[in-house]
Design a protein around this motif. Sequence first.
Motif, PDB file in Angstrom:
ATOM      1  N   UNK C  72      81.016  31.986  49.634  1.00  0.00           N
ATOM      2  CA  UNK C  72      79.681  31.545  50.015  1.00  0.00           C
ATOM      3  C   UNK C  72      79.731  30.168  50.662  1.00  0.00           C
ATOM      4  N   UNK C  73      80.569  29.279  50.086  1.00  0.00           N
ATOM      5  CA  UNK C  73      80.740  27.954  50.692  1.00  0.00           C
ATOM      6  C   UNK C  73      81.145  28.077  52.137  1.00  0.00           C
ATOM      7  N   UNK C  74      82.084  28.991  52.374  1.00  0.00           N
ATOM      8  CA  UNK C  74      82.577  29.140  53.725  1.00  0.00           C
ATOM      9  C   UNK C  74      81.480  29.593  54.667  1.00  0.00           C
ATOM     10  N   UNK C  75      80.737  30.630  54.241  1.00  0.00           N
ATOM     11  CA  UNK C  75      79.674  31.132  55.109  1.00  0.00           C
ATOM     12  C   UNK C  75      78.634  30.034  55.345  1.00  0.00           C
ATOM     13  N   UNK C  76      78.311  29.283  54.263  1.00  0.00           N
ATOM     14  CA  UNK C  76      77.318  28.218  54.395  1.00  0.00           C
ATOM     15  C   UNK C  76      77.788  27.149  55.356  1.00  0.00           C
ATOM     16  N   UNK C  77      79.112  26.917  55.367  1.00  0.00           N
ATOM     17  CA  UNK C  77      79.619  25.833  56.200  1.00  0.00           C
ATOM     18  C   UNK C  77      79.358  26.098  57.674  1.00  0.00           C
ATOM     19  N   UNK C  78      79.192  27.370  58.037  1.00  0.00           N
ATOM     20  CA  UNK C  78      78.914  27.656  59.438  1.00  0.00           C
ATOM     21  C   UNK C  78      77.551  27.133  59.873  1.00  0.00           C
ATOM     22  N   UNK C  79      76.677  26.932  58.891  1.00  0.00           N
ATOM     23  CA  UNK C  79      75.359  26.417  59.232  1.00  0.00           C
ATOM     24  C   UNK C  79      75.357  24.895  59.298  1.00  0.00           C
ATOM     25  N   UNK C  80      76.437  24.276  58.802  1.00  0.00           N
ATOM     26  CA  UNK C  80      76.513  22.828  58.862  1.00  0.00           C
ATOM     27  C   UNK C  80      77.914  22.393  59.254  1.00  0.00           C
ATOM     28  N   UNK C  81      78.353  22.809  60.444  1.00  0.00           N
ATOM     29  CA  UNK C  81      79.721  22.481  60.838  1.00  0.00           C
ATOM     30  C   UNK C  81      79.895  20.988  61.051  1.00  0.00           C
ATOM     31  N   UNK C  82      81.066  20.510  60.721  1.00  0.00           N
ATOM     32  CA  UNK C  82      81.326  19.069  60.787  1.00  0.00           C
ATOM     33  C   UNK C  82      82.220  18.770  61.978  1.00  0.00           C
ATOM     34  N   UNK C  83      81.600  18.291  63.059  1.00  0.00           N
ATOM     35  CA  UNK C  83      82.401  17.994  64.246  1.00  0.00           C
ATOM     36  C   UNK C  83      82.920  16.563  64.243  1.00  0.00           C
ATOM     37  N   UNK C  84      82.364  15.736  63.346  1.00  0.00           N
ATOM     38  CA  UNK C  84      82.580  14.299  63.510  1.00  0.00           C
ATOM     39  C   UNK C  84      83.703  13.706  62.690  1.00  0.00           C
ATOM     40  N   UNK C 244      97.435  23.462  63.812  1.00  0.00           N
ATOM     41  CA  UNK C 244      97.845  22.616  62.693  1.00  0.00           C
ATOM     42  C   UNK C 244      96.625  22.009  62.012  1.00  0.00           C
ATOM     43  N   UNK C 245      95.702  21.461  62.815  1.00  0.00           N
ATOM     44  CA  UNK C 245      94.489  20.856  62.247  1.00  0.00           C
ATOM     45  C   UNK C 245      93.692  21.886  61.454  1.00  0.00           C
ATOM     46  N   UNK C 246      93.576  23.088  62.045  1.00  0.00           N
ATOM     47  CA  UNK C 246      92.825  24.151  61.379  1.00  0.00           C
ATOM     48  C   UNK C 246      93.453  24.481  60.037  1.00  0.00           C
ATOM     49  N   UNK C 247      94.775  24.626  60.049  1.00  0.00           N
ATOM     50  CA  UNK C 247      95.485  24.971  58.825  1.00  0.00           C
ATOM     51  C   UNK C 247      95.245  23.919  57.745  1.00  0.00           C
ATOM     52  N   UNK C 248      95.374  22.659  58.143  1.00  0.00           N
ATOM     53  CA  UNK C 248      95.167  21.583  57.172  1.00  0.00           C
ATOM     54  C   UNK C 248      93.773  21.648  56.572  1.00  0.00           C
ATOM     55  N   UNK C 249      92.786  21.837  57.441  1.00  0.00           N
ATOM     56  CA  UNK C 249      91.407  21.825  56.939  1.00  0.00           C
ATOM     57  C   UNK C 249      91.159  22.985  55.984  1.00  0.00           C
ATOM     58  N   UNK C 250      91.786  24.135  56.245  1.00  0.00           N
ATOM     59  CA  UNK C 250      91.580  25.278  55.355  1.00  0.00           C
ATOM     60  C   UNK C 250      92.248  25.020  54.013  1.00  0.00           C
ATOM     61  N   UNK C 251      93.488  24.486  54.072  1.00  0.00           N
ATOM     62  CA  UNK C 251      94.201  24.256  52.823  1.00  0.00           C
ATOM     63  C   UNK C 251      93.529  23.211  51.943  1.00  0.00           C
ATOM     64  N   UNK C 252      92.767  22.314  52.586  1.00  0.00           N
ATOM     65  CA  UNK C 252      92.047  21.308  51.798  1.00  0.00           C
ATOM     66  C   UNK C 252      90.657  21.786  51.415  1.00  0.00           C
ATOM     67  N   UNK C 253      90.343  23.046  51.710  1.00  0.00           N
ATOM     68  CA  UNK C 253      89.008  23.585  51.465  1.00  0.00           C
ATOM     69  C   UNK C 253      87.942  22.785  52.192  1.00  0.00           C
ATOM     70  N   UNK C 254      88.339  22.156  53.293  1.00  0.00           N
ATOM     71  CA  UNK C 254      87.403  21.359  54.083  1.00  0.00           C
ATOM     72  C   UNK C 254      86.713  22.305  55.066  1.00  0.00           C
ATOM     73  N   UNK C 255      85.891  23.228  54.522  1.00  0.00           N
ATOM     74  CA  UNK C 255      85.366  24.325  55.326  1.00  0.00           C
ATOM     75  C   UNK C 255      84.445  23.861  56.449  1.00  0.00           C
ATOM     76  N   UNK C 256      83.797  22.741  56.266  1.00  0.00           N
ATOM     77  CA  UNK C 256      82.904  22.290  57.334  1.00  0.00           C
ATOM     78  C   UNK C 256      83.684  22.002  58.604  1.00  0.00           C
ATOM     79  N   UNK C 257      84.838  21.362  58.458  1.00  0.00           N
ATOM     80  CA  UNK C 257      85.672  21.107  59.631  1.00  0.00           C
ATOM     81  C   UNK C 257      86.212  22.424  60.184  1.00  0.00           C
ATOM     82  N   UNK C 258      86.647  23.320  59.276  1.00  0.00           N
ATOM     83  CA  UNK C 258      87.152  24.616  59.751  1.00  0.00           C
ATOM     84  C   UNK C 258      86.095  25.328  60.577  1.00  0.00           C
ATOM     85  N   UNK C 259      84.868  25.327  60.050  1.00  0.00           N
ATOM     86  CA  UNK C 259      83.798  26.014  60.770  1.00  0.00           C
ATOM     87  C   UNK C 259      83.607  25.394  62.143  1.00  0.00           C
ATOM     88  N   UNK C 260      83.673  24.046  62.193  1.00  0.00           N
ATOM     89  CA  UNK C 260      83.510  23.383  63.489  1.00  0.00           C
ATOM     90  C   UNK C 260      84.563  23.867  64.471  1.00  0.00           C
TER      91      UNK C 260
END
Lengths: 273, 270, 284
Positions: C72-84, C244-260
């Motif tokens: 659910x966190x992951x799906x929610x993160x798509x509504x608040x992607x973190x580009x910054x 590489x960036x994508x992988x890191x963000x997923x492994x850190x559960x940083x879903x907002x960045x992944x979604x971005x």
Amino acid sequence: MLKLTGLSKRYDTGDLALNDINLSVPAGQVMALIGPSGAGKSTLIRCVNRLVEPSTGSIELDGQDITRVRGSKLRQARRQIGMIFQNYALVERLSVMENVLSGRLAYVGFWRSFLRKFPASDIQQAFNLLERVGLQTMFDKRGDALSGGQKQRVGIARALMQNPKLLLVDEPTASLDPKTSRQIMRLICELCREQQLAAIINIHDVVLAQQFVDRVVGLRGGELVFDGDPKDLSPDILTSIYGEEDWSVVDDDNDEPADTSAPAAVDIAGAHP
Amino acid sequence: MPVKHVNNVPVWQRREPLKQYAIWAGWMLGGMLFLLCWKVISDNTIWEFMYDAGTQAGSLIGRMIPPDWSITGSLMIPLWDTINIATVGTALGIVIAFPLAFLAARNTTPHPALRAVALGIIVSSRSINALIWAMLLVTIVGPGIFAGMLAIALRSIGFVGKLLYEAIEEIHPTPVEALSSTGAARTQVLAYSVWPQIMPAFAGISVYRWDINIREATTLGLVGAGGIGLQMNASINNLAWAQVATVFVLIFATVIVSEWVSAKVRHAVI
Amino acid sequence: MSSAGTDSAALSTLEQQRIEHARAGRWRPLPLVRSRRWRWAINLSVLLYVVLAWLSVDVNWSRVAQGMERGQDFVASFLQPDFTSRSGEILTGLWESLTMTFTATVIGVALAIPVGLGAARNIAPLPVYFFCRGIIAISRTFQEIIIAILFVTMFGFGPLAGVITLAFATIGFMAKLLAEDIEDTHKEPLEAIRATGGGWLQWINYAVQPQVMPRLIGLSLYRLDINFRESAVIGIVGAGGIGATLNTSINRYDYDTSAAILLLIIVIVLMSEYLSGYVRKWTQ
């Protein structure tokens, strides 16, 4: 049994394809619809079973107004109207039998039709129709394995499977050679007489029409310009429908009637693309 | 026909001058873009490693040949897992893509809003590789073949959905019209006039995707999503290149078989 | 009315039987697979596979249930992607992916032409044919990421390995289709040009190329799209790009960045599809 009152169709582009058509077809009458390309013949036919929505006017089938009906009422109305198409409109990958049985889809539930478990009476009727059109040994063949004339006969059988009261026939012979054209026209008209069906046949081969039908209606520019007996098609009438042309072949009343060994009639209308 | 006049003598040219200039400009632009990109790559490359490449390649191949056949037995179950990941994943993807394609095709969609949603799902699924889906799913449902199957399914939805809705949009409309005119219900019209026309395309697309998915499934183990990729990952981390070579041989054999099956089926369903 | 007569005697017993059944109201469509043995074999093997697969798939449903919250966190993160927060890394990564894609596609298509010519049975001598087909087979069997691992080992970390990987994959993809196209070309234009007596290269340029060129352009654009998507993945093993960036963000559960990052990938793929449709129309 079919009554069109004030029927008009204006397309979104502004074209007035049909203009105030008033027409009445009694049961059992075979009527030919003639006219140049673009006169609105196809539009008129398609308005009757609402494949094209008319802009104004009314359509009455057996006293019932079907102009604005929707959903299951529209489907019920369509069940009573069989349609035969210029390019046969068969489902090519399906067998002949399946194509004919598809005329009964409106009477059979979804799963039964999907699993091809039609009632025995339907299968018997389909077989008898195929026998009547001469294709009783071909029901397992795929649609695309047939010749043009054979495909059209399957189309005829499919339309008749509906046990319709009215047949709409859209240029049944346009894609066929002259001999097959006559065979198909003869077949359609015989079947209509046998089953007392009213029929509107959209056709551009005037000579062919004259030989088989009870009544001819001429359309030009979306308007009715002639309505009467096939014998009354004088060169003047034809000019008013199609424009100036040498109609001398049509006007010869001393010709042997329905002489199938005679050479193919000249296509007067010249509407073959 | 483009003709130029030189000293009042007509000379044939292949293209109009304007079009010719446009094409040359296009090539020049492309060339400049290429050089720009090359510079960017090159700036980020440690070229010393490049000169080493030949010897590196040689030593790598030396360590891979001969392959370590002893582990072949232990690879059978992971290989079976890989095939399952591909097959079940493809099946799941197809089941979801099928209705989606009908919603996305211009001639069968009940409403333009639904069409937009269906297209959106298809595009999103198509843009993200199975490996990325696998990375995400491993963190959500845990490592193992379940994540792998879902990853394959999610990727397949986009691929199958797109090709299928394109096939639906290309059918002949007259049989559809003919069956509607008999008074049949919409679902029956779809079943009798649309489905038979798209059936060969559907079978071909499904088997094609299954074939591609076999290849993709072999790599999902690298991120923990099960299959033969797990062993491959382990062997690479241990620098046990002879084992890696064995895995390669098995993958090669499997892909050859799956491609044969795919070609056979696509040929049969014309 | 007589049909184009089929004599009853010419019909097989099966057909006659079916006719009699139909007359009586019984009819079923002919099965898809005519031979009875094959039908049984196929149905049985499918059933066998389903049973075996069912038994071997072992899903840890409790783990799945636990993971639902994260889902659910992951799906929610798509509504608040973190580009910054990681914009710097995202931008460099994307820029690297795009440049890798373009370079690799150009090099790959350029090299695919000779390989494709060499892999066409009707214009290549036998040893060349086998060699080129071999290259194509290896390139197509192994997924890009496997090839990336090998090239990273050889060429070191960085986008160069990525470019070579994608170029190699492009060669396999394009050359195979090119070779098939060449093998399918109409013989007459080929023979006609040969009859005028030109050299081999001229023959290629005037007879083979015009028949093959339109599809080549279309396929190159398609491959551009595929290469971009792959370039977003091979970074996981060190071959450059946004992976590489994508992988890191997923492994850190940083879903907002992944979604971005995923949203950016989807948008770029969409744009490239529009662009390629446009280019295709322009070159047709």
